[in-house]
Design an enzyme around this catalytic site. Structure first.
Site, PDB file in Angstrom:
ATOM      1  N   GLU A 123       0.859  -1.187   0.000  1.00 34.73           N
ATOM      2  CA  GLU A 123       0.000   0.000   0.000  1.00 34.73           C
ATOM      3  C   GLU A 123       0.893   1.233   0.000  1.00 34.73           C
ATOM      4  O   GLU A 123       1.788   1.370   0.830  1.00 34.73           O
ATOM      5  CB  GLU A 123      -0.917  -0.024   1.231  1.00 34.73           C
ATOM      6  CG  GLU A 123      -1.865   1.158   1.250  1.00 34.73           C
ATOM      7  CD  GLU A 123      -3.165   0.894   2.006  1.00 34.73           C
ATOM      8  OE1 GLU A 123      -3.438  -0.267   2.372  1.00 34.73           O
ATOM      9  OE2 GLU A 123      -3.920   1.866   2.228  1.00 34.73           O
ATOM     10  N   LYS A 174      -3.670  -0.319  13.983  1.00 37.03           N
ATOM     11  CA  LYS A 174      -4.549   0.724  13.438  1.00 37.03           C
ATOM     12  C   LYS A 174      -5.964   0.264  13.763  1.00 37.03           C
ATOM     13  O   LYS A 174      -6.427  -0.745  13.220  1.00 37.03           O
ATOM     14  CB  LYS A 174      -4.348   0.830  11.928  1.00 37.03           C
ATOM     15  CG  LYS A 174      -5.342   1.729  11.199  1.00 37.03           C
ATOM     16  CD  LYS A 174      -4.970   1.858   9.720  1.00 37.03           C
ATOM     17  CE  LYS A 174      -5.965   2.682   8.936  1.00 37.03           C
ATOM     18  NZ  LYS A 174      -5.579   2.845   7.516  1.00 37.03           N
ATOM     19  N   GLU A 195     -10.455   4.210   9.140  1.00 35.73           N
ATOM     20  CA  GLU A 195     -10.584   3.837   7.726  1.00 35.73           C
ATOM     21  C   GLU A 195     -11.071   2.399   7.565  1.00 35.73           C
ATOM     22  O   GLU A 195     -10.537   1.620   6.770  1.00 35.73           O
ATOM     23  CB  GLU A 195      -9.253   4.062   6.997  1.00 35.73           C
ATOM     24  CG  GLU A 195      -8.798   5.522   7.065  1.00 35.73           C
ATOM     25  CD  GLU A 195      -7.554   5.845   6.263  1.00 35.73           C
ATOM     26  OE1 GLU A 195      -6.748   4.925   6.025  1.00 35.73           O
ATOM     27  OE2 GLU A 195      -7.385   7.020   5.890  1.00 35.73           O
ATOM     28  N   ARG A 226     -11.653  17.115  10.658  1.00 40.80           N
ATOM     29  CA  ARG A 226     -10.780  15.938  10.785  1.00 40.80           C
ATOM     30  C   ARG A 226      -9.508  16.255  11.574  1.00 40.80           C
ATOM     31  O   ARG A 226      -9.025  15.411  12.336  1.00 40.80           O
ATOM     32  CB  ARG A 226     -10.420  15.451   9.372  1.00 40.80           C
ATOM     33  CG  ARG A 226      -9.366  14.374   9.353  1.00 40.80           C
ATOM     34  CD  ARG A 226      -9.212  13.791   7.964  1.00 40.80           C
ATOM     35  NE  ARG A 226      -8.039  12.946   7.865  1.00 40.80           N
ATOM     36  CZ  ARG A 226      -7.617  12.355   6.758  1.00 40.80           C
ATOM     37  NH1 ARG A 226      -8.300  12.508   5.637  1.00 40.80           N
ATOM     38  NH2 ARG A 226      -6.531  11.608   6.755  1.00 40.80           N
ATOM     39  N   LYS A 239       1.160  10.595  13.720  1.00 47.33           N
ATOM     40  CA  LYS A 239       1.750  11.137  12.488  1.00 47.33           C
ATOM     41  C   LYS A 239       2.232  12.561  12.728  1.00 47.33           C
ATOM     42  O   LYS A 239       1.697  13.261  13.588  1.00 47.33           O
ATOM     43  CB  LYS A 239       0.728  11.136  11.351  1.00 47.33           C
ATOM     44  CG  LYS A 239       0.410   9.746  10.819  1.00 47.33           C
ATOM     45  CD  LYS A 239      -0.418   9.800   9.535  1.00 47.33           C
ATOM     46  CE  LYS A 239      -0.780   8.382   9.083  1.00 47.33           C
ATOM     47  NZ  LYS A 239      -1.518   8.335   7.808  1.00 47.33           N
ATOM     48  N   ASP A 298      -2.549  14.103   7.287  1.00 49.46           N
ATOM     49  CA  ASP A 298      -2.016  12.852   6.738  1.00 49.46           C
ATOM     50  C   ASP A 298      -0.808  13.084   5.834  1.00 49.46           C
ATOM     51  O   ASP A 298      -0.958  13.071   4.611  1.00 49.46           O
ATOM     52  CB  ASP A 298      -3.126  12.144   5.944  1.00 49.46           C
ATOM     53  CG  ASP A 298      -2.735  10.729   5.560  1.00 49.46           C
ATOM     54  OD1 ASP A 298      -1.716  10.243   6.074  1.00 49.46           O
ATOM     55  OD2 ASP A 298      -3.460  10.114   4.751  1.00 49.46           O
ATOM     56  N   GLU A 312       5.360   9.219  13.893  1.00 48.51           N
ATOM     57  CA  GLU A 312       5.361   8.454  12.637  1.00 48.51           C
ATOM     58  C   GLU A 312       5.549   9.447  11.496  1.00 48.51           C
ATOM     59  O   GLU A 312       4.757  10.369  11.324  1.00 48.51           O
ATOM     60  CB  GLU A 312       4.027   7.710  12.500  1.00 48.51           C
ATOM     61  CG  GLU A 312       3.871   6.937  11.211  1.00 48.51           C
ATOM     62  CD  GLU A 312       2.507   6.203  11.124  1.00 48.51           C
ATOM     63  OE1 GLU A 312       2.102   5.543  12.099  1.00 48.51           O
ATOM     64  OE2 GLU A 312       1.856   6.330  10.066  1.00 48.51           O
ATOM     65  N   GLU A 325       4.097   9.284  -0.453  1.00 45.50           N
ATOM     66  CA  GLU A 325       2.704   9.151  -0.885  1.00 45.50           C
ATOM     67  C   GLU A 325       2.122  10.443  -1.455  1.00 45.50           C
ATOM     68  O   GLU A 325       1.513  10.436  -2.521  1.00 45.50           O
ATOM     69  CB  GLU A 325       1.863   8.675   0.315  1.00 45.50           C
ATOM     70  CG  GLU A 325       0.389   8.573   0.019  1.00 45.50           C
ATOM     71  CD  GLU A 325      -0.430   8.121   1.228  1.00 45.50           C
ATOM     72  OE1 GLU A 325       0.165   7.744   2.262  1.00 45.50           O
ATOM     73  OE2 GLU A 325      -1.672   8.154   1.134  1.00 45.50           O
ATOM     74  N   HIS A 331      -4.213  18.610   0.816  1.00 46.60           N
ATOM     75  CA  HIS A 331      -5.141  17.598   0.311  1.00 46.60           C
ATOM     76  C   HIS A 331      -5.834  18.009  -0.989  1.00 46.60           C
ATOM     77  O   HIS A 331      -7.022  17.727  -1.192  1.00 46.60           O
ATOM     78  CB  HIS A 331      -6.196  17.281   1.387  1.00 46.60           C
ATOM     79  CG  HIS A 331      -6.642  15.842   1.396  1.00 46.60           C
ATOM     80  ND1 HIS A 331      -7.545  15.334   0.491  1.00 46.60           N
ATOM     81  CD2 HIS A 331      -6.316  14.802   2.190  1.00 46.60           C
ATOM     82  CE1 HIS A 331      -7.755  14.053   0.745  1.00 46.60           C
ATOM     83  NE2 HIS A 331      -7.017  13.694   1.768  1.00 46.60           N
TER      84      HIS A 331
END
Ligand code: GCV
Length: 700
Positions: free
Chosen positions: A189, A309, A313, A358, A382, A387, A409, A415, A543
């Protein structure tokens, strides 16, 4: 462009390199990463005196690894065999060991200094033993000695002097872990460098040489563990047959000090255990996890623990059963505690019943549970609250949990940062994060200090990275993405290193020690992340993508959840753009300590790089430059795209100084980057222009 002097489109000078171009280096495929040990040529004479014999006292597997590494590395760099000999101590001996295995090191009586470097640290000193000038690498453990050996080699690889060494090193953080998002079917992923390195069909009997090469690479920068499977965890990794395969990998890694960790699917008791519930307060569930932990430790006695996790999600978790994240983490922690294993519980949760924004959700969920976690639970957070965006302010959870250890993290697999197509060195992004002042314990409480426990002691400390290697020949897809694996390891060892220092080291080890070439590459790396931010998401935008997380999609307004769209974040309309997280808006700023919250809240003091993250502004809002917001935004996109082209031209000028194979592969990717940066500029400005109704100024 090669050989030209002048200013390239990206804005930095390319010095005349052609006249002094050295002989074309032989082709390389990148497999050796930063452990190439390139021949030093004339420079080797400075080192030959200091490294005439290698003596590693001890016979463990780690000692053998140290001996082989030192011998092959010095032989390659110095252009002649350096003997390894366990007896004698001629001038120029490189002596490595621990007081337990080396009488010579014991006799040095470095007890206090060794105590100070702990289990993973080391001393490197130039001394005389019975009148012989020697270099000693001493540690308390074999792994400390291995880290010392790699440090010594790094000094040579980067052209440092080694005759008068007095080095004392210990890692600042305990958990320095790779997080792989690898699936059992071989896919990864958010992986951009080929398929998974773990060959599940061949394990446990057939062991790919990549497994030890991987562990060696990790050890070379002090990485001491790896979570090998995706956080979106397939529960079957915990089935007996698979655990035997995992154990075989763990065995290969053990002498390199790389411990095995696994992601656990919270519903495993149901999915593979045959129970009817995974409720963490159910005794049968607790017993199942305990038995599973016992089974794992029988196979992998130094197993590190679980990463989870949960309720994120679509993943199962304790909230599925009306329990809290603390209840969920604790049931696993109790199972691991007798074996001294840890639970890393991710704070990447954003249930929309917690808050409409969020960015606020994880803070709200976790701060209210502070104090309820077992001592062997750490919350893995994170770097930013959304994200892994190209730029985010630090996550407000850093410094907020007073009784629960928090580790960070970060993400080396790019990504949201051009994946393996764009040249983006992340050392600068991570330093911006680590150096951010949380003010959790007054001024100077940087994230780095929160993580290392300097401000507020922490039982467990760590920095982990969602990481990038796969089966590609060069491991990371883009040759420059290797620098992000390297930088992660170096910063996890010492978050106070500068991004520039790390870039310099990596360049010298990976490409060349030629100072002029190094200076050019270092500058490319140091500017690359800001360039990326400018042509994708400047001024606090975030985003602006869709599902692939690569291409611009600011118009993305349809997804399974509102907070997976782009419009949810930028909120562009005729009156302006940006997300109002101030005290007049949704109060997200209040999750930060004063004076950070005040600085972010006040539009006059909010750093412009976070402007639209915290503020909603009219298109004609006056920026510090004197331009309107719209003109400034256009300028950023134009500058970013031009700087991407500049990177390409600069790289072109290095032809002949880098082996042609790697040079071409990077050049091919830069061509994609330049084209895509232009797309970002054009598509974003066209889209926002529909709202601003203003012309695009041609500032570049
Ligand atoms: C593994 C983002 C990524 C997901 C990832 C998730 C996470 O949403 O796009 O692929 O899932 O983060 O960190 O859990």
């Amino acid at each position: 462009m090669a050989g030209a002097t002048g200013l390239c489109a990206g804005g930095f000078a390319i010095r005349s390199l052609a006249a002094e171009t050295p002989a074309q280096p032989p082709d390389e495929d990148g497999y050796k990463l930063w452990l190439r040990y390139a021949p030093m040529g004339n420079a080797s004479k400075n080192y030959r005196q200091a490294v005439r014999q290698i003596r590693v006292d001890g016979s463990s597997a780690t000692h053998r690894i140290i001996r082989d590494e030192l011998r092959s590395a010095t032989t390659a760099m110095l252009g002649g065999a350096v003997p390894a000999n366990e007896t004698g101590l001629p001038d120029g001996t490189l002596l490595v060991g621990t007081p337990d295995h080396s009488a010579l090191i014991r006799d040095l009586s470095w007890t206090a200094d060794l105590l100070a470097v702990g289990n993973e640290g080391f001393l490197i000193r130039s001394v005389r033993i019975v009148k012989h000038p020697v270099t000693v690498i001493a540690a308390n453990t074999d792994i400390g000695a291995l880290y010392g050996a790699f440090h010594f080699l790094r000094l040579m690889q980067t052209g440092q002097r080694i005759e008068q060494l007095d080095i004392k090193e210990r890692p600042s953080l305990q958990l320095r872990l790779m997080n792989h998002w690898d699936n059992p079917n071989g896919s990864i992923e958010r992986g951009y460098a080929g398929r998974s390195m773990w060959q599940w069909n061949d394990l446990p009997d057939k062991l790919s040489p990549r497994y030890s090469d991987y562990a060696r690479t990790c050890a070379s920068v002090g990485i001491n563990g790896a979570v090998i499977n995706n956080v979106n965890a397939d529960p079957s990794i915990l089935a007996a047959g698979n655990l035997r395969k995992v154990a075989a990998l763990a065995e290969v890694w053990r002498p390199y000090g790389v411990r095995m960790y696994l992601c656990a699917n919270f519903a495993a008791p149901v999915r593979i255990g045959g129970l009817t519930t995974a409720d963490p307060l159910n005794q049968g569930v607790a017993d199942w996890w305990k038995a599973k932990a016992d089974e794992i430790y029988r196979l992998i006695p130094d197993f590190g623990g679980f990463l989870v996790k949960a309720n994120s999600e679509g993943q199962p978790g304790p909230k599925t059963y009306g329990r809290t994240h603390a209840d969920g983490a604790n049931v696993l922690a109790d199972a691991l505690a007798p074996h001294r294993g840890n639970v890393m519980w991710r704070a990447f949760v954003y249930d929309d019943d917690i808050d409409p924004d969020r960015a606020k959700r994880a803070y709200i969920e976790f701060t209210r549970l502070d104090g309820q976690f077992r001592p062997n639970v750490v919350i893995q957070v994170k770097n930013g609250a959304i994200d892994f965006q190209p730029r985010e302010p630090f996550h407000p959870l850093f410094g907020a949990m007073k009784q629960t250890p928090v580790i960070a993290e970060i993400q080396a697999t790019q990504e949201y940062l051009g994946q393996a197509k764009h040249l983006v060195y992340l050392g600068t992004l991570w330093k911006e994060f680590l150096d951010s002042d949380t003010h959790a314990n007054g001024g100077g409480s940087t994230v780095a200090k929160v993580l290392t426990g300097e401000g507020q002691p922490s039982r467990i400390t760590g920095l982990v990275s969602v990481t990038n290697p796969g089966l590609d020949a060069n491991w990371c897809g883009h040759h420059f993405s290797q620098s992000n694996w390297y930088a992660f390891g170096r910063l996890a060892w010492n978050p106070n290193l500068s991004a520039e220092h790390v870039a310099d080291e990596w360049t010298r080890m990976t490409f060349t020690n030629d100072d002029k070439t190094v200076a050019v590459i270092r500058k490319m790396m140091m500017t690359s992340r800001e360039t990326f931010v400018k042509y994708t998401m400047p001024l606090g935008l975030h985003h602006l993508i869709g599902g692939d997380h690569y291409a611009p999609q600011p118009w993305n307004d349809r997804a399974a959840r509102a907070d997976w769209t782009a419009v949810y974040y930028h909120k562009a309309a005729a009156d302006g753009i940006g997300f109002d997280r101030t005290r007049r808006g949704d109060h997200a700023v209040e999750q930060y300590y004063p004076p950070v919250c005040d600085r972010f809240d006040d539009i006059k003091t909010c750093p412009e790089q976070y402007l639209l993250w915290f503020h909603r502004c009219a298109w004609n809002y006056p920026m510090k430059s004197g331009k309107t917001l719209w003109d400034e935004l256009c300028g950023k996109y134009q500058e970013g795209a031009a700087q991407a082209a500049g990177l390409q031209q600069t790289w072109q000028a290095l032809a002949g100084r880098i082996d042609s194979s790697r040079h071409k592969e990077v050049a091919d990717r830069l061509a994609i980057q330049v084209a895509d940066a232009a797309k970002w500029r054009d598509q974003i400005l066209e889209y926002f222009g529909r709202f601003s109704k203003r012309p695009i100024p041609r500032s570049i």
